[in-house]
Each structure stands twice: as structure tokens, then as C-alpha cells.
Design a protein around this motif. Structure first.
Motif, mmCIF file in Angstrom:
data_model
loop_
_atom_site.group_PDB
_atom_site.id
_atom_site.type_symbol
_atom_site.label_atom_id
_atom_site.label_comp_id
_atom_site.label_asym_id
_atom_site.label_seq_id
_atom_site.Cartn_x
_atom_site.Cartn_y
_atom_site.Cartn_z
ATOM 1 N N LEU A 119 -38.096 69.991 -14.239
ATOM 2 C CA LEU A 119 -38.192 69.099 -15.400
ATOM 3 C C LEU A 119 -39.085 67.901 -15.128
ATOM 4 O O LEU A 119 -39.682 67.352 -16.063
ATOM 5 C CB LEU A 119 -36.787 68.641 -15.802
ATOM 6 C CG LEU A 119 -35.881 69.740 -16.371
ATOM 7 C CD1 LEU A 119 -34.493 69.202 -16.654
ATOM 8 C CD2 LEU A 119 -36.482 70.342 -17.636
ATOM 9 N N ILE A 145 -33.574 72.362 -10.756
ATOM 10 C CA ILE A 145 -33.879 72.220 -12.186
ATOM 11 C C ILE A 145 -34.507 70.860 -12.454
ATOM 12 O O ILE A 145 -35.456 70.741 -13.240
ATOM 13 C CB ILE A 145 -32.598 72.415 -13.016
ATOM 14 C CG1 ILE A 145 -32.107 73.866 -12.883
ATOM 15 C CG2 ILE A 145 -32.834 72.074 -14.480
ATOM 16 C CD1 ILE A 145 -30.757 74.118 -13.518
ATOM 17 N N GLN A 146 -33.996 69.836 -11.778
ATOM 18 C CA GLN A 146 -34.564 68.503 -11.958
ATOM 19 C C GLN A 146 -36.023 68.466 -11.525
ATOM 20 O O GLN A 146 -36.859 67.830 -12.178
ATOM 21 C CB GLN A 146 -33.740 67.487 -11.151
ATOM 22 C CG GLN A 146 -34.067 66.037 -11.424
ATOM 23 C CD GLN A 146 -33.612 65.587 -12.795
ATOM 24 O OE1 GLN A 146 -34.188 65.985 -13.806
ATOM 25 N NE2 GLN A 146 -32.588 64.771 -12.839
ATOM 26 N N GLY A 206 -33.520 66.298 -18.495
ATOM 27 C CA GLY A 206 -33.587 65.868 -17.103
ATOM 28 C C GLY A 206 -32.870 64.560 -16.869
ATOM 29 O O GLY A 206 -32.203 64.371 -15.840
ATOM 30 N N LEU A 255 -36.972 68.176 -23.321
ATOM 31 C CA LEU A 255 -36.749 68.568 -21.931
ATOM 32 C C LEU A 255 -36.680 67.350 -21.013
ATOM 33 O O LEU A 255 -35.934 67.337 -20.025
ATOM 34 C CB LEU A 255 -37.849 69.526 -21.464
ATOM 35 C CG LEU A 255 -37.844 70.904 -22.142
ATOM 36 C CD1 LEU A 255 -39.050 71.718 -21.709
ATOM 37 C CD2 LEU A 255 -36.561 71.657 -21.818
ATOM 38 N N SER A 256 -37.452 66.322 -21.342
ATOM 39 C CA SER A 256 -37.379 65.068 -20.583
ATOM 40 C C SER A 256 -35.994 64.445 -20.712
ATOM 41 O O SER A 256 -35.416 63.955 -19.724
ATOM 42 C CB SER A 256 -38.452 64.101 -21.088
ATOM 43 O OG SER A 256 -38.394 62.878 -20.396
ATOM 44 N N GLY A 286 -37.022 62.086 -12.506
ATOM 45 C CA GLY A 286 -36.434 62.921 -13.553
ATOM 46 C C GLY A 286 -35.356 62.221 -14.351
ATOM 47 O O GLY A 286 -35.164 62.498 -15.533
ATOM 48 N N VAL A 317 -42.430 68.935 -16.102
ATOM 49 C CA VAL A 317 -42.527 68.896 -17.563
ATOM 50 C C VAL A 317 -42.759 67.464 -18.046
ATOM 51 O O VAL A 317 -43.606 67.223 -18.922
ATOM 52 C CB VAL A 317 -41.241 69.480 -18.184
ATOM 53 C CG1 VAL A 317 -41.246 69.277 -19.698
ATOM 54 C CG2 VAL A 317 -41.107 70.956 -17.852
ATOM 55 N N LYS A 318 -42.037 66.517 -17.480
ATOM 56 C CA LYS A 318 -42.201 65.109 -17.878
ATOM 57 C C LYS A 318 -43.621 64.622 -17.601
ATOM 58 O O LYS A 318 -44.234 63.945 -18.436
ATOM 59 C CB LYS A 318 -41.210 64.230 -17.109
ATOM 60 C CG LYS A 318 -39.747 64.447 -17.450
ATOM 61 C CD LYS A 318 -38.866 63.688 -16.469
ATOM 62 C CE LYS A 318 -37.408 64.069 -16.603
ATOM 63 N NZ LYS A 318 -36.754 63.418 -17.723
#
Length: 508
Positions: free
Chosen positions: A194, A190-191, A330, A326-327, A55, A197-198
Motif C-alpha cells: 500500500l 500488505i502495508q 493503509g 487504498l491509502s 503507510g 500505491v500511496k
């Protein structure tokens, strides 16, 4: 009493030190301060560690850096070779740091390893560089990338206004600081989200590119290793710097060693798994870029991922800037999480004001250390030419990394009997050291002004160390009792305001 930089924090572990400003003596923390002793908790297991590393490493770099790597490497084939070399070099460094992290169980990363192997002066200069230029500049660049990408769909096809980008960036930075100050567990959760997402953003780029190749479109790879005539040997370090910027962050687990469960096992495994994921992802993404976009198109693009998405995803391409933003979030979250621990440990070692070695009595987070860089970072977001600062901080950053692994080699030779739960072949840190120092020398040849300015900024920490943290400076401070008393009173007031105390148990 504490001094402006070199307080007396290291010797008070185990004391709940909320000091009565009038009587100048410690008093106990309230019984209801929080569940259990006040200390940083071991909450990072293997997969949380992998999510923290992946992340943090995968930020904006791989979506922006491909044009810089291609420009300075000279051809598509050599660009891919640079990406692979950067991944292997990062792995060598990460394995060396894994040995250091399992040998010295303190958090703090570079700072602690330099302190243990090459001495306090070198460690303080690395700490000073982190504070004055490295961490604020890198975080501001990633944060501004977040702001630009987050606003891109709303203002497309025009670029978003600078003030709007700065305001959104400031809000994002504030959110990152708040989460890090609030809870270690929430930061890790949260990390982890994310990271998913990455990986989704990487898949949206990799899959269309590989499908394009499978359909027989390989014309962009013809003559892939034919170097453009304008490229010189001196530009290759710039290609490596651009690539290594995208890999930056592989050392962040070493900043939080005291919060890792079973670090002797978790640290090496998390590092190896993370670097394998990141290197494979970067190679596949760059193959996809080169397959779909021509070399001139990549060189002319300030945001390669956006141009790629517009060509392959059509109207669906607006999701890419959201995923990239979003990346970046993170990456900021992990960078703040790690760097705060460096200042926390430096304060505990009496190289930084004592306040920054204190922990919130209920949240068990190093609140003062988390807040330390927040004002400077906001100033960089709104005022400075942040991107020029990257040129100044890159060479000192890699120089100190080379010194860290040089210190490992030195300790191997001078103290062969020390217990090392994880041990790498001596060739690994030697190779990494030579590569780091070689990159610094080559960059000094290619860009002497910016590299020289970077080292001069770093050396401004030398007089600070001499006056405050060196043995000579400590003797000199005995004449400055008024300054010590003033700082002690200020420390007490800040303790009461932030509800923080020194850690009550040894965690290393």
C-alpha cells in the motif's frame, strides 16, 4: 485475580496461564500450541518500519486537508508555510519519541512514556482517552473516507449513498481487524504494498502540477503571502490542527518497540527517513494543488485531489479515488496495528483487564487487544457524528503529546545518568512541548466549547482510575471478591474461546 481494569497481568510473565475455572489455578498450555514460546516476535526491520510509518501517516489527510489549511492560514504562501511547519514540528516530536523509544524498550507509545516519566494516573488518562474517543474517532473518519472514495467511481457524478458507504466501510474495518489478528508479517507485507500505491497517488498529483509550473503557469502564486482580511490570529491553530491531522502517525513505531529489530538503530533511522519522505511529498503535492487550482476552487472543494485530477488527468482521473481509498486502507491498517499494542501493554501493567495482555498461541498476535475497539468503531461508523468528535479529541491528543516530551525533559533533569542509546538536544523536546501546549491554549481561546468538551470526556477516566487502578481502589476491591471471581471466570472462558495465553518470555 484480575479486576475490571487493574488486573494482575504484569507479574505473570513466563507462565502459560490457561486457568482451570473450577480449581482456580493455572495449568500448562498444550504442547502443540505453536512453534517456540508465545510472545510478540521482532519482525519489523528498517524498511518494514519505514513502510509502516509512511503507510500509516499518508492517509486521507493530504487529499482532504489542504482546503482547511488554506482557509485558516489566510493565503497560499502561509498555507505552504503551515505545511512545512507541521512537518518540522512532527520531526521534533518524532526525534523526542525516538529517544524515549530507545531508552524504554516497552511497546505502548504515549502510555508507557507517561507511565515512566509522569506516573500512572497521567498514563491512565491518556489510555482512557485513546479508548473512549481518540482512536475510534480518528479510525472511523479515515474508514468513512475509504468508503466514500471506494464508491465514488461507481456513483459519479453523484455522491454515493450513505448506507452504501457505511456498509463498505464496515467491511473494510472488518478486513483490517482480521489481517491484524491473523499475522504480523502479513500486516507488514500488505502495508508495504500500500505504500507503493500511496507513492503512486502522490506522483500522479505532483508530476502534472510541477509540469504546469514548468510551463510558466505561476499566476496563482502572485501575492502568495498577502493574508485575507477576514483571517484572525485565533484561526492559525486551526490551520495547524488541519495540517497535523495529515501528519498524524509519526509516533506509531513507538507503539511496537518490542517487535522492532535492533530498536536502538532502527527506530531513529525509520523515523527520520519516513518524516523526510512524508514532508517532501506533502509540500510538493500542495505546490501542485496551488499551481493548478485557484484559491477559491480549493476553498470550495471537499476533496481537493478529485478536483485536481479532473482538471489534469481527464478521463484517467477515476483512478485517483481508488488510490486514495487504498491509502486510507493503509492508514487504518497501521493505526489498528499500533493502538492494539498500547492496550496490550496497559493490561500487562495492570491498568486494563488481564485478558488484553494475552497472545494467540499460534498466530503470536495480541488478539484480544486487536478486537477491543472493533465493536465501538462499528457503532461510530453507523451511528455517530464522527466528524464532530475530531474537534473534541484533537486538543487532548496534543496536550498529552506535550506531556510526553515534558516528561522526557523532566527525566533528563532528574535522572541524567540513565542510559540513552539515542539522545537529542534538550532544545528539541522543549520546543515540541511548548508548541503542543501553545496550540492547545490557542485552540482553547479559538474554540472553548469543543476543546472543553474534549477535556471533560478525557477526565471521565479519573473516577475509573480511582476505583480500579489506583492504590486506594485496589484496597477497596478487596471487598469485591465476588467481582474478581466473576471476571476471572469470564477471562478463562474468553481465553479458551480465543486460544490466547500470557506471553511466555520477556520482550523488553
Amino acid at each position: 485475580m484480575s479486576s475490571p481494569i487493574g488486573g494482575g497481568g504484569g507479574g505473570d510473565v513466563g507462565v502459560c496461564d490457561v486457568t482451570d475455572a473450577s480449581r482456580r489455578r493455572p495449568v500448562s498450555a498444550p504442547p502443540a500450541a505453536g512453534p517456540g514460546p508465545v510472545a510478540l516476535r521482532r519482525k519489523i526491520g528498517l524498511w518494514r518500519g519505514v513502510s509502516v510509518l509512511v503507510g500509516t501517516v499518508v492517509g486521507s489527510g493530504v487529499f482532504i486537508s489542504p482546503s482547511g489549511v488554506l482557509r485558516h492560514s489566510g493565503s497560499p504562501g502561509w498555507a505552504l508555510a503551515v505545511w512545512l511547519a507541521c512537518g518540522l514540528l512532527s520531526l521534533l516530536g518524532a526525534l523526542s519519541y525516538a529517544e524515549l523509544g530507545t531508552t524504554y524498550h516497552k511497546s505502548g507509545g504515549h502510555y508507557v512514556y507517561l507511565l515512566e516519566t509522569l506516573g500512572p494516573a497521567t498514563a491512565f488518562l491518556r489510555l482512557w482517552a485513546e479508548f473512549i474517543i481518540v482512536r475510534p474517532a480518528i479510525t472511523a473518519v479515515v474508514a468513512l473516507a475509504f468508503g466514500r472514495y471506494a464508491l465514488a467511481p461507481a456513483f459519479s457524478p453523484c455522491p454515493p449513498p450513505l448506507l452504501a458507504v457505511q456498509l463498505v466501510t464496515a467491511l473494510a474495518v472488518t478486513l483490517v481487524v482480521f489481517v491484524n489478528a491473523w499475522s504480523v508479517s502479513w500486516t507488514a507485507r500488505i502495508q508495504a504494498v500500500l505504500v507503493v500505491v500511496k507513492l503512486g497517488a502522490i506522483a500522479l498529483i505532483a508530476v502534472p502540477g510541477l509540469v504546469h509550473i514548468a510551463r510558466g503557469h505561476t499566476e496563482n502564486f502572485v501575492g502568495a503571502f498577502v493574508v485575507r482580511p477576514e483571517r484572525s490570529v485565533g484561526t492559525l491553530p486551526l490551520a495547524l490542527y488541519a495540517g497535523m491531522f495529515a501528519y498524524a502517525g509519526w509516533f506509531y513505531m513507538n507503539f511496537v518497540t518490542e517487535e522492532v529489530k535492533s530498536p536502538e538503530r532502527t527506530l531513529p533511522l525509520a523515523i527520520c527517513i519516513s518524516m523526510a519522505i512524508v514532508t517532501a511529498s506533502y509540500l510538493v503535492m500542495n505546490v501542485a494543488y496551488l499551481a493548478v487550482l485557484s484559491e477559491p476552487a480549493i476553498l470550495a472543494s471537499p476533496a481537493v485531489a478529485m478536483n485536481f485530477a479532473e482538471k489534469t488527468l481527464g478521463s484517467f482521473s477515476t483512478i485517483i479515488p481508488i488510490l486514495v481509498s487504498l491509502s486510507c486502507m493503509g492508514s487504518m491498517l497501521g493505526g489498528f496495528f499500533a493502538s492494539a499494542r498500547m492496550f496490550f501493554v496497559a493490561s500487562r501493567e495492570s491498568h486494563w483487564p488481564r485478558l488484553f495482555s494475552m497472545i494467540h498461541v499460534r498466530r503470536h498476535t495480541p488478539l484480544p487487544a486487536v478486537l477491543l475497539l472493533y465493536p465501538l468503531l462499528l457503532c461510530m461508523v453507523f451511528v455517530g457524528d464522527v466528524y464532530s468528535l475530531l474537534h473534541f479529541c484533537s486538543a487532548p491528543r496534543w496536550f498529552f503529546m506535550g506531556l510526553v516530551t515534558l516528561g522526557l525533559v523532566r527525566q533528563r533533569l532528574r535522572r541524567p545518568g540513565i542510559q540513552r542509546p539515542f539522545r537529542v538536544p534538550l532544545l528539541v523536546p522543549v520546543t515540541f512541548t511548548l508548541c503542543c501546549l501553545g496550540m492547545v491554549l490557542a485552540s482553547l481561546y479559538a474554540d472553548p466549547v469543543n476543546v472543553g468538551v474534549g477535556f471533560l470526556i478525557t477526565l471521565t477516566g479519573a473516577p475509573v482510575y480511582a476505583l480500579t487502578a489506583s492504590p486506594w481502589g485496589r484496597r477497596l476491591r478487596r471487598r469485591w471478591r465476588w467481582a474478581d471471581r466473576l471476571l476471572a471466570r469470564l477471562t478463562v472462558e474468553m481465553q479458551l474461546l480465543m486460544e490466547v495465553v500470557p506471553q511466555e518470555v520477556v520482550t523488553y
